[in-house]
Every structure is written in structure tokens, then in C-alpha cells.
Design a protein around this motif. Structure first.
Motif, PDB file in Angstrom:
ATOM      1  N   TYR A 108      -3.223  -6.769  -3.470  1.00 40.95           N
ATOM      2  CA  TYR A 108      -2.846  -6.710  -4.884  1.00 40.95           C
ATOM      3  C   TYR A 108      -3.298  -5.408  -5.537  1.00 40.95           C
ATOM      4  CZ  TYR A 108      -0.936 -11.353  -4.745  1.00 40.95           C
ATOM      5  OH  TYR A 108      -0.131 -12.436  -4.450  1.00 40.95           O
ATOM      6  N   ALA A 109      -4.415  -4.857  -5.086  1.00 44.70           N
ATOM      7  CA  ALA A 109      -4.833  -3.564  -5.625  1.00 44.70           C
ATOM      8  C   ALA A 109      -3.843  -2.471  -5.215  1.00 44.70           C
ATOM      9  CB  ALA A 109      -6.235  -3.219  -5.134  1.00 44.70           C
ATOM     10  N   ALA A 110      -3.430  -2.494  -3.946  1.00 37.55           N
ATOM     11  CA  ALA A 110      -2.463  -1.500  -3.468  1.00 37.55           C
ATOM     12  C   ALA A 110      -1.135  -1.636  -4.203  1.00 37.55           C
ATOM     13  CB  ALA A 110      -2.260  -1.658  -1.969  1.00 37.55           C
ATOM     14  N   LYS A 111      -0.745  -2.874  -4.449  1.00 38.44           N
ATOM     15  CA  LYS A 111       0.499  -3.112  -5.185  1.00 38.44           C
ATOM     16  C   LYS A 111       0.402  -2.569  -6.604  1.00 38.44           C
ATOM     17  CE  LYS A 111       3.792  -6.878  -6.066  1.00 38.44           C
ATOM     18  NZ  LYS A 111       4.031  -8.345  -5.891  1.00 38.44           N
ATOM     19  N   LYS A 112      -0.713  -2.830  -7.264  1.00 36.87           N
ATOM     20  CA  LYS A 112      -0.916  -2.369  -8.639  1.00 36.87           C
ATOM     21  C   LYS A 112      -0.949  -0.845  -8.705  1.00 36.87           C
ATOM     22  CE  LYS A 112      -2.286  -3.352 -12.994  1.00 36.87           C
ATOM     23  NZ  LYS A 112      -1.565  -4.256 -13.941  1.00 36.87           N
ATOM     24  N   LEU A 113      -1.509  -0.220  -7.681  1.00 34.63           N
ATOM     25  CA  LEU A 113      -1.639   1.238  -7.665  1.00 34.63           C
ATOM     26  C   LEU A 113      -0.378   1.939  -7.161  1.00 34.63           C
ATOM     27  CD1 LEU A 113      -5.291   1.392  -6.302  1.00 34.63           C
ATOM     28  CD2 LEU A 113      -4.535   2.197  -8.563  1.00 34.63           C
ATOM     29  N   GLY A 114       0.620   1.167  -6.747  1.00 34.52           N
ATOM     30  CA  GLY A 114       1.882   1.745  -6.312  1.00 34.52           C
ATOM     31  C   GLY A 114       1.861   2.361  -4.927  1.00 34.52           C
ATOM     32  N   VAL A 115       0.914   1.927  -4.080  1.00 33.02           N
ATOM     33  CA  VAL A 115       0.800   2.524  -2.743  1.00 33.02           C
ATOM     34  C   VAL A 115       1.058   1.501  -1.636  1.00 33.02           C
ATOM     35  CG1 VAL A 115      -0.808   4.304  -3.541  1.00 33.02           C
ATOM     36  CG2 VAL A 115      -1.709   2.141  -2.644  1.00 33.02           C
ATOM     37  N   LEU A 116       1.544   0.343  -1.999  1.00 31.56           N
ATOM     38  CA  LEU A 116       1.711  -0.717  -1.000  1.00 31.56           C
ATOM     39  C   LEU A 116       2.683  -0.308   0.109  1.00 31.56           C
ATOM     40  CD1 LEU A 116       1.020  -3.580  -0.094  1.00 31.56           C
ATOM     41  CD2 LEU A 116       2.888  -4.420  -1.529  1.00 31.56           C
ATOM     42  N   ASP A 117       3.839   0.194  -0.263  1.00 28.65           N
ATOM     43  CA  ASP A 117       4.837   0.563   0.744  1.00 28.65           C
ATOM     44  C   ASP A 117       4.308   1.633   1.688  1.00 28.65           C
ATOM     45  OD1 ASP A 117       6.599  -1.259  -0.302  1.00 28.65           O
ATOM     46  OD2 ASP A 117       7.800   0.213  -1.396  1.00 28.65           O
ATOM     47  N   ALA A 118       3.520   2.544   1.159  1.00 29.95           N
ATOM     48  CA  ALA A 118       3.027   3.663   1.956  1.00 29.95           C
ATOM     49  C   ALA A 118       1.862   3.276   2.863  1.00 29.95           C
ATOM     50  CB  ALA A 118       2.606   4.806   1.040  1.00 29.95           C
ATOM     51  N   THR A 119       1.195   2.175   2.555  1.00 28.66           N
ATOM     52  CA  THR A 119      -0.030   1.834   3.290  1.00 28.66           C
ATOM     53  C   THR A 119       0.061   0.534   4.085  1.00 28.66           C
ATOM     54  OG1 THR A 119      -0.931   0.697   1.328  1.00 28.66           O
ATOM     55  CG2 THR A 119      -1.495   3.043   1.619  1.00 28.66           C
ATOM     56  N   HIS A 120       1.105  -0.241   3.876  1.00 31.77           N
ATOM     57  CA  HIS A 120       1.176  -1.578   4.474  1.00 31.77           C
ATOM     58  C   HIS A 120       1.097  -1.526   6.002  1.00 31.77           C
ATOM     59  CE1 HIS A 120       2.142  -5.813   4.776  1.00 31.77           C
ATOM     60  NE2 HIS A 120       3.215  -5.548   5.511  1.00 31.77           N
ATOM     61  N   LEU A 121       2.007  -0.816   6.629  1.00 33.93           N
ATOM     62  CA  LEU A 121       1.995  -0.722   8.093  1.00 33.93           C
ATOM     63  C   LEU A 121       0.807   0.090   8.582  1.00 33.93           C
ATOM     64  CD1 LEU A 121       5.796  -0.170   8.897  1.00 33.93           C
ATOM     65  CD2 LEU A 121       4.491  -2.300   8.983  1.00 33.93           C
ATOM     66  N   ALA A 122       0.395   1.082   7.806  1.00 32.57           N
ATOM     67  CA  ALA A 122      -0.729   1.937   8.203  1.00 32.57           C
ATOM     68  C   ALA A 122      -2.026   1.146   8.301  1.00 32.57           C
ATOM     69  CB  ALA A 122      -0.884   3.088   7.214  1.00 32.57           C
ATOM     70  N   LEU A 123      -2.211   0.167   7.428  1.00 32.33           N
ATOM     71  CA  LEU A 123      -3.426  -0.635   7.468  1.00 32.33           C
ATOM     72  C   LEU A 123      -3.465  -1.490   8.731  1.00 32.33           C
ATOM     73  CD1 LEU A 123      -6.043  -1.745   6.415  1.00 32.33           C
ATOM     74  CD2 LEU A 123      -4.777  -3.127   4.754  1.00 32.33           C
ATOM     75  N   PHE A 124      -2.360  -2.107   9.074  1.00 31.79           N
ATOM     76  CA  PHE A 124      -2.293  -2.865  10.321  1.00 31.79           C
ATOM     77  C   PHE A 124      -2.591  -1.962  11.520  1.00 31.79           C
ATOM     78  CE2 PHE A 124       0.584  -6.110   8.202  1.00 31.79           C
ATOM     79  CZ  PHE A 124      -0.293  -7.177   8.376  1.00 31.79           C
ATOM     80  N   LYS A 125      -2.011  -0.773  11.518  1.00 28.02           N
ATOM     81  CA  LYS A 125      -2.201   0.154  12.635  1.00 28.02           C
ATOM     82  C   LYS A 125      -3.661   0.562  12.758  1.00 28.02           C
ATOM     83  CE  LYS A 125      -0.691   4.609  14.494  1.00 28.02           C
ATOM     84  NZ  LYS A 125       0.175   5.803  14.289  1.00 28.02           N
ATOM     85  N   ALA A 126      -4.276   0.882  11.631  1.00 23.15           N
ATOM     86  CA  ALA A 126      -5.672   1.313  11.649  1.00 23.15           C
ATOM     87  C   ALA A 126      -6.590   0.211  12.152  1.00 23.15           C
ATOM     88  CB  ALA A 126      -6.099   1.765  10.249  1.00 23.15           C
ATOM     89  N   LYS A 127      -6.314  -1.021  11.746  1.00 21.40           N
ATOM     90  CA  LYS A 127      -7.195  -2.131  12.114  1.00 21.40           C
ATOM     91  C   LYS A 127      -6.996  -2.577  13.559  1.00 21.40           C
ATOM     92  CE  LYS A 127      -8.671  -6.792  10.848  1.00 21.40           C
ATOM     93  NZ  LYS A 127     -10.101  -6.439  11.038  1.00 21.40           N
ATOM     94  N   PHE A 128      -5.738  -2.756  13.959  1.00 16.97           N
ATOM     95  CA  PHE A 128      -5.489  -3.392  15.247  1.00 16.97           C
ATOM     96  C   PHE A 128      -5.137  -2.416  16.373  1.00 16.97           C
ATOM     97  CE2 PHE A 128      -4.721  -6.933  12.269  1.00 16.97           C
ATOM     98  CZ  PHE A 128      -5.624  -7.839  12.805  1.00 16.97           C
ATOM     99  N   ASP A 129      -4.571  -1.266  16.045  1.00 19.22           N
ATOM    100  CA  ASP A 129      -4.239  -0.291  17.089  1.00 19.22           C
ATOM    101  C   ASP A 129      -5.347   0.744  17.276  1.00 19.22           C
ATOM    102  OD1 ASP A 129      -1.863  -1.626  17.373  1.00 19.22           O
ATOM    103  OD2 ASP A 129      -0.666  -0.148  16.271  1.00 19.22           O
ATOM    104  N   GLU A 130      -5.890   1.199  16.155  1.00 19.62           N
ATOM    105  CA  GLU A 130      -6.917   2.241  16.218  1.00 19.62           C
ATOM    106  C   GLU A 130      -8.330   1.663  16.132  1.00 19.62           C
ATOM    107  OE1 GLU A 130      -5.670   4.705  12.983  1.00 19.62           O
ATOM    108  OE2 GLU A 130      -3.906   5.452  14.062  1.00 19.62           O
ATOM    109  N   HIS A 131      -8.421   0.362  15.855  1.00 20.30           N
ATOM    110  CA  HIS A 131      -9.692  -0.383  15.893  1.00 20.30           C
ATOM    111  C   HIS A 131     -10.745   0.156  14.929  1.00 20.30           C
ATOM    112  CE1 HIS A 131      -7.969  -2.420  19.315  1.00 20.30           C
ATOM    113  NE2 HIS A 131      -7.790  -1.263  19.926  1.00 20.30           N
ATOM    114  N   TYR A 132     -10.285   0.587  13.753  1.00 21.47           N
ATOM    115  CA  TYR A 132     -11.227   0.941  12.714  1.00 21.47           C
ATOM    116  C   TYR A 132     -11.863  -0.324  12.155  1.00 21.47           C
ATOM    117  CZ  TYR A 132      -9.949   5.867  12.449  1.00 21.47           C
ATOM    118  OH  TYR A 132      -9.767   7.200  12.733  1.00 21.47           O
ATOM    119  N   PRO A 133     -13.138  -0.257  11.762  1.00 22.16           N
ATOM    120  CA  PRO A 133     -13.785  -1.431  11.143  1.00 22.16           C
ATOM    121  C   PRO A 133     -13.284  -1.621   9.716  1.00 22.16           C
ATOM    122  CG  PRO A 133     -15.310   0.424  11.160  1.00 22.16           C
ATOM    123  CD  PRO A 133     -14.074   0.869  11.907  1.00 22.16           C
TER     124      PRO A 133
END
Length: 217
Positions: A108-133
Motif C-alpha cells: 500500500y505504501a508503494a501504491k500510494k507513492l506511485g511506484v507499485l508498477d515499477a517495483t512489483h516484479l522487482a521485489l519478488f526477484k530480489a527476495k526469491f531470485d537474488e535472496h536479499y533479506p
């Protein structure tokens, strides 16, 4: 068979969410590719729509903490693009546990800040593909800051009463829909995805239900 993608119990969000800081139109056509009671279920009672918009509504219930949702996310994006005019696509973050509440806040913060579309897939990638904490709200704030988001603004919105109330509302809707896993699709407040065999089938079935529902209007 993907009976449930992420089996987690919904918290008692209705009694007051604590600030926290899977994963009916009758169908008499024997040739239909998907069966009520198998790949999807018709929910009892009057339709429970997420919003009051007049369009047919497709809702994806997901979490950034769900690896199956990470796998489904690119398919969901392609599915969204294939939805016909007259159908609206929405995402609802499931806060099934204390561990998943920060992801809902971040959405909801990303949605409010207008960055949801730009970060949605990137967050999944960072967490599950790149294994960032990326689990706590602070870690999520660091992720969004790395994408150019003002960290202080992110934290302020994510921790706000407005977002807390929205997550509470979402919890009420998930209870009404009897959602107990992610990813789950709800079509027009009437149909809930169930025992699909694959994520590809989930996407195809959603398009089929949405088109069928649109044709009944």
C-alpha cells in the motif's frame, strides 16, 4: 496439484491490527474447460465484490512472502494485459500472519507513492531470485530506497492508520471469500479459484471466468 499454494491462517485482524514492525452464473455447458467445484468454486450468497466499480472485477490475493506468488507474478501481469475492456484487475495483499503484515504495508505504501508498477516484479526477484533479506518493514524500506523511493515517506505511509485500516478491511474480505492460500483469484465476488493443476491453468481459468462473467452483464 495446487490445492492450496500457501496454507496460512488469517490473523484476528478484525479486533484491532497490531502495528507490525499459497504463499453465480450457472454453467451447464458440458464442454466447459473448467468445472465448478474443481478448478473453481461458486461462493454462496450474494456476490462479495472488493469495490463498488461497475466493471467485472478480477482480484489476485497474494503476498510478497509467498514463493508461489513470485512464480505467478509474471503470468498475472500477462493475464492482466489480456483481460478485455470492461474487466478491472486488482491486487489484494494477504496478511495471514505477523510475518506477512509488513509485505501488505509495503504494497500500500508503494501504491500510494506511485511506484507499485515499477517495483512489483522487482521485489519478488530480489527476495526469491537474488535472496536479499527482505522480511521486516525496515528491510522493505531499504529495498524501496534502493529504487529511488524516499525512505522516510515510505515508512510514514506504511505505518499509517490509513494502511492499518485498509489491511483490516482486506482481512474481512478474505474471510468472506474463505481464502486460505495464495495465490488465489476472485472473479467478480462470485468465483474463487480452487484445485488448479498449475499456475498456467490458474491464469487461463481466470481469463475464461472473466470473459464469461462479462458476457452475462
Amino acid at each position: 496439484m495446487f490445492k492450496r499454494f500457501a496454507r496460512l491462517r488469517i490473523l484476528a485482524l478484525l479486533g484491532g491490527l497490531v502495528l507490525a514492525s499459497a504463499c453465480t452464473a450457472a454453467n451447464n455447458d458440458a464442454a466447459a474447460p473448467y468445472a465448478d467445484g474443481t478448478q473453481y468454486v461458486t461462493m454462496p450468497g450474494a456476490p462479495q465484490r472488493y469495490s463498488a466499480e461497475g466493471k467485472v472485477e478480477v482480484v489476485e490475493v497474494f503476498s510478497y512472502g509467498c514463493v508461489h506468488c513470485a512464480h505467478f507474478a509474471p503470468m498475472a501481469e500477462e493475464m492482466r494485459k489480456q483481460l478485455p475492456a470492461g474487466v478491472v484487475f486488482k491486487m489484494v495483499p494477504a496478511a495471514f500472519s505477523d510475518q506477512w503484515v509488513p509485505y501488505a504495508r509495503a504494497f500500500y505504501a508503494a501504491k500510494k507513492l506511485g511506484v507499485l508498477d515499477a517495483t512489483h516484479l522487482a521485489l519478488f526477484k530480489a527476495k526469491f531470485d537474488e535472496h536479499y533479506p527482505i522480511s521486516t518493514l525496515d528491510e522493505l524500506a531499504d529495498f524501496y530506497a534502493s529504487k529511488g523511493v524516499d525512505r522516510a515517506k515510505f515508512m510514514s505511509i506504511a505505518s499509517s492508520d490509513e494502511v492499518t485500516a485498509q489491511i483490516k478491511h482486506d482481512g474481512e474480505m478474505l474471510q468472506k471469500w474463505e481464502v486460505d492460500g495464495t495465490p488465489t483469484i476472485i472473479v467478480n465476488g462470485k468465483y474463487r479459484s480452487s484445485q488448479v493443476k498449475s499456475l498456467g491453468e490458474l491464469s487461463a481459468m481466470t481469463l475464461w471466468l472473466a470473459n464469461r462473467e462479462l458476457g452475462t452483464k
